[in-house]
Scaffold this motif. Structure first.
Motif, mmCIF file in Angstrom:
data_model
loop_
_atom_site.group_PDB
_atom_site.id
_atom_site.type_symbol
_atom_site.label_atom_id
_atom_site.label_comp_id
_atom_site.label_asym_id
_atom_site.label_seq_id
_atom_site.Cartn_x
_atom_site.Cartn_y
_atom_site.Cartn_z
ATOM 1 N N TYR A 134 0.824 -1.195 0.000
ATOM 2 C CA TYR A 134 0.000 0.000 0.000
ATOM 3 C C TYR A 134 0.865 1.255 0.000
ATOM 4 C CZ TYR A 134 -3.734 3.176 1.374
ATOM 5 O OH TYR A 134 -4.637 4.192 1.413
ATOM 6 N N PHE B 264 -4.836 -1.819 -5.114
ATOM 7 C CA PHE B 264 -4.525 -0.807 -4.101
ATOM 8 C C PHE B 264 -5.615 -0.562 -3.073
ATOM 9 C CE2 PHE B 264 -6.464 2.410 -6.761
ATOM 10 C CZ PHE B 264 -5.988 2.188 -8.048
ATOM 11 N N TYR C 109 -5.488 -1.600 2.139
ATOM 12 C CA TYR C 109 -6.084 -0.703 3.110
ATOM 13 C C TYR C 109 -7.327 -1.334 3.732
ATOM 14 C CZ TYR C 109 -8.024 3.477 5.181
ATOM 15 O OH TYR C 109 -8.540 4.369 6.065
#
Ligand SMILES: Nc1ncnc2c1ncn2[C@@H]1O[C@H](COP(=O)(O)OP(=O)(O)OP(=O)(O)O)[C@@H](O)[C@H]1O
Ligand SMILES: [Mg+2]
Lengths: 276, 360
Positions: A113, A147, A151
């Motif tokens: 990340y 991506f 998270y």
């Protein structure tokens, strides 16, 4: 906050912040309903003298706007579903199961990340070409998942760490299988976290520009962000009125979703506030 | 017949050993307490029995079935967790009905059973509430209800009373005893509170650092502690442990330490390091061959606890509330020789020595 003066000061401050934040949005909406000739008047008018929806009808009937909208919706929802399903199961595994390298794995995920996404564009593009899925919505789903997932995984992991172990153990003793315990007990507890993760992912997929620009160059697969830009913004001219109308319509889905899920979102960002 | 048995069960978390090598056979219908200080492996033992942890070595049986590989839901056990763990998003009724639902019991029967369990536990008025709207005691009853509704073979309870206030705890203690008597099922009860273990159990398994120290009836554990650890752990105030040694005296032996000299009738050998165990109620202040210095006097109302100095070591003595002892004064005392305990100071094992008072 007890005195009257204090309350007034606080309200004044709060409203100033709200107005400053909301002003561009208000300007956007107002501009989108002004007739063309009013747009460039000097000095500018704040309230439109005349309200028109011609930009909206032009956008819908004369441009591929709806196609972009459809692509963006498919892209947003698919990415969200993929990310949330994988992240929920992954976070559960990272929290509940004991296996060698568990912490290392979690850290590695976070590390990906931290890489600037620009760095990954070229390898991803080559990979898509190699897989034969370049220029499709699906290629963007995969790109966004790369991506959004780290998270999401971390957000849900910290959320699930707040769910007491005993709840799942109790369900197991009560006769549930592992999957049933997960569905009956863990999921409902993790719901606020899942919802805020979904929102985060959806917003990210909805607003992403760079990857969409590089990975997709056909109207069939183009999402709103790049679609609207390529359609309305050229080197010589910006179609301001259409752009404003498009912006308003692009914001609508997010505003609707936010309105419904707001209470979960605020709860989700206070992660770990799950009472045992 | 043994209903639950552990055979050479060991559990290690990485390099940390939680349970060393446990052999334990619990009879059908028995109320057994696992008692020990924090971190001694009680919860781990219970969780292995529930199927929530896998033993590293050894065999666990429920009935005549080896259950090592049986998933928790199929072991015919119910468990009340230390945290109660009520499902927060379900109402009280849904919580209690959950185990039935998972066993495919029909709606009508489920409702009837939930109603009857709720009546037993006085939860009838709370059935529609969510757990966070309940007090600790009520949550505890919900957890108990979830266990009761299924009519399991073995009940596992992990410190179910430790989060309650003293009054409610005493009340629930009585309720649990009554429940056990009524159901006649095997209860395995984890606690670090010796009073709970003493009052409720048929037998107590005392654990320490992953090892079973002693397994016996409450009075047996109290009157014949198997080693130094059990001696010091069971009883409140704790037993006085006075280190000394056996020395030959005349034709026989005597236990000797500063301030004490007790002829020993049989057992032991000269030179052996021995720790003498004396319960606070077995020291009689007022007259006798020895002398103690009063350090602290604590009246509790129904009795008075005196901290006295015996040959450089402080000892606790229980006396009648009307006895007046002056701090700093020297008092003669005697010990009840028939109730003394002796342990090997090195191994900690109980020694069977017969003591006598010195002839004056
Ligand atoms: N999941 C785990 N991973 C590593 N070590 C553990 C784990 N569970 C327990 N232990 C260790 O095993 C030992 C025994 O723990 P256990 O929970 O059985 O103690 P306990 O007797 O129930 O204590 P308490 O009275 O505090 O509940 C402790 O030293 C603990 O640190
Ligand atoms: Mg415990």
């Amino acid at each position: 906050m007890k005195t009257l003066a204090g309350r007034i000061a606080f309200n004044l401050f709060a409203w100033t912040v709200v107005l400053v934040t909301a002003f561009p949005l208000i300007w956007m909406i107002l501009t989108s309903v002004k007739p063309q000739f009013e747009l460039f008047r000097i000095p500018p008018t704040f309230w439109p003298e005349q309200i028109t929806f011609e930009h909206y009808t032009r956008l819908i009937y004369e441009t591929p706007f709806l196609k972009y909208m459809r692509n963006s919706l498919i892209l947003g929802f698919t990415t969200t579903i993929v990310v949330v399903v994988v992240a929920t199961l992954g976070a559960h595994s990272l929290v509940r199961f004991r296996y060698p390298g568990r912490e290392r794995l979690a850290q590695m995920v976070l590390f990906t990340y931290l890489l600037p996404s620009v760095v990954l564009i070229l390898p991803l593009y080559l990979m898509m070409v190699w897989l034969g899925i370049a220029n499709t919505i699906f290629s963007l789903v995969i790109a966004y998942t790369t991506f959004a997932l780290p998270y999401a995984l971390w957000l849900l992991r910290s959320f699930m760490q707040g769910i007491p172990d005993d709840l799942e153990a109790a369900a197991l003793v009560d006769g549930a299988t592992r999957m049933e315990a997960f569905v009956d007990v863990i999921l409902p507890q993790a719901l606020p976290g899942i919802i805020s993760t979904s929102l985060f992912t959806f917003i990210l997929a909805w607003n992403e520009y760079l990857y969409a620009l590089v990975l997709v160059n056909t109207d069939e697969a183009r999402p709103l962000t790049t679609g609207v830009m390529s359609m309305l913004v050229s080197a010589f001219n910006i179609e301001w009125s259409l752009l404003m109308a498009a912006s308003v319509m692009m914001s609508l889905p997010l505003i609707i979703i936010f309105a419904f899920l707001q209470k979960y979102l605020t709860r989700g960002f206070g992660a770990g506030g799950v009472k045992g | 017949m043994a209903d639950v048995s552990f055979q050479k069960v060991r559990k290690a978390f990485g390099s940390a050993v939680a349970v060393k090598s446990l052999d334990l056979a619990i009879g059908s219908g028995e109320f057994v307490s696992l008692l020990g200080p924090s971190g001694c492996g009680k919860t781990t033992t219970l969780r292995m029995l529930a199927g929530l942890e896998f033993p590293t070595e050894g065999e666990i049986r429920i009935g005549d079935r080896v259950v090592n590989a049986v998933p928790p839901g199929q072991r015919d056990i119910a468990m009340v967790f230390q945290s109660y763990a009520p499902y927060p998003h379900m109402s009280v009724a849904e919580n209690i009905a959950y185990p039935l639902k998972k066993r495919g019991v029909g709606r009508a029967e489920r409702d009837a059973k939930v109603a009857s369990v709720a009546a037993t536990l006085q939860l009838g008025a709370l059935l529609d509430r969510k757990p966070r709207q309940l007090s600790g005691g009520q949550q505890q009853r919900v957890a108990l209800g979830r266990a009761l509704v299924r009519d399991p073979k073995v009940f596992l309870l992990d410190e179910p009373l430790s989060n309650l206030d003293a009054k409610l705890r005493a009340h629930m203690r009585a309720e649990l005893i009554e429940l056990h008597r009524k159901l006649g099922k095997t209860f395995i009860y984890v606690t670090h509170d010796q009073l709970e273990a003493m009052t409720m159990s048929d037998r107590i398994a005392v654990m320490h650092e992953g090892d079973l120290q002693q397994f016996g009836a409450p009075m047996q554990v109290y009157e014949k502690p198997a080693n130094l650890f059990v001696a010091g752990f069971i009883g409140s105030p704790a037993m006085n442990l006075l280190p000394g040694a056996l020395e030959s005296s005349g034709s026989g032996l005597a236990f000797v330490r500063q301030g004490l000299w007790l002829p020993v009738g049989a057992g032991g050998q000269a030179g052996q390091k021995v720790t003498l165990g004396v319960r606070p109620e077995d020291i009689a202040l007022g007259s006798g061959p020895f002398v103690a210095t009063v350090r602290i006097v604590e009246p509790t109302g129904h009795e008075t606890i005196v901290m006295a100095d015996i040959g450089g070591q402080s000892a606790i003595v229980r006396v009648q509330p009307d006895a007046a002892h002056v701090v700093g004064s020297e008092i003669p005392f005697a010990v009840r020789t028939s109730r003394l305990h002796a342990f090997d100071s090195v191994s900690g094992a109980r020694l069977d020595l017969a003591f006598a008072l010195p002839a004056s």
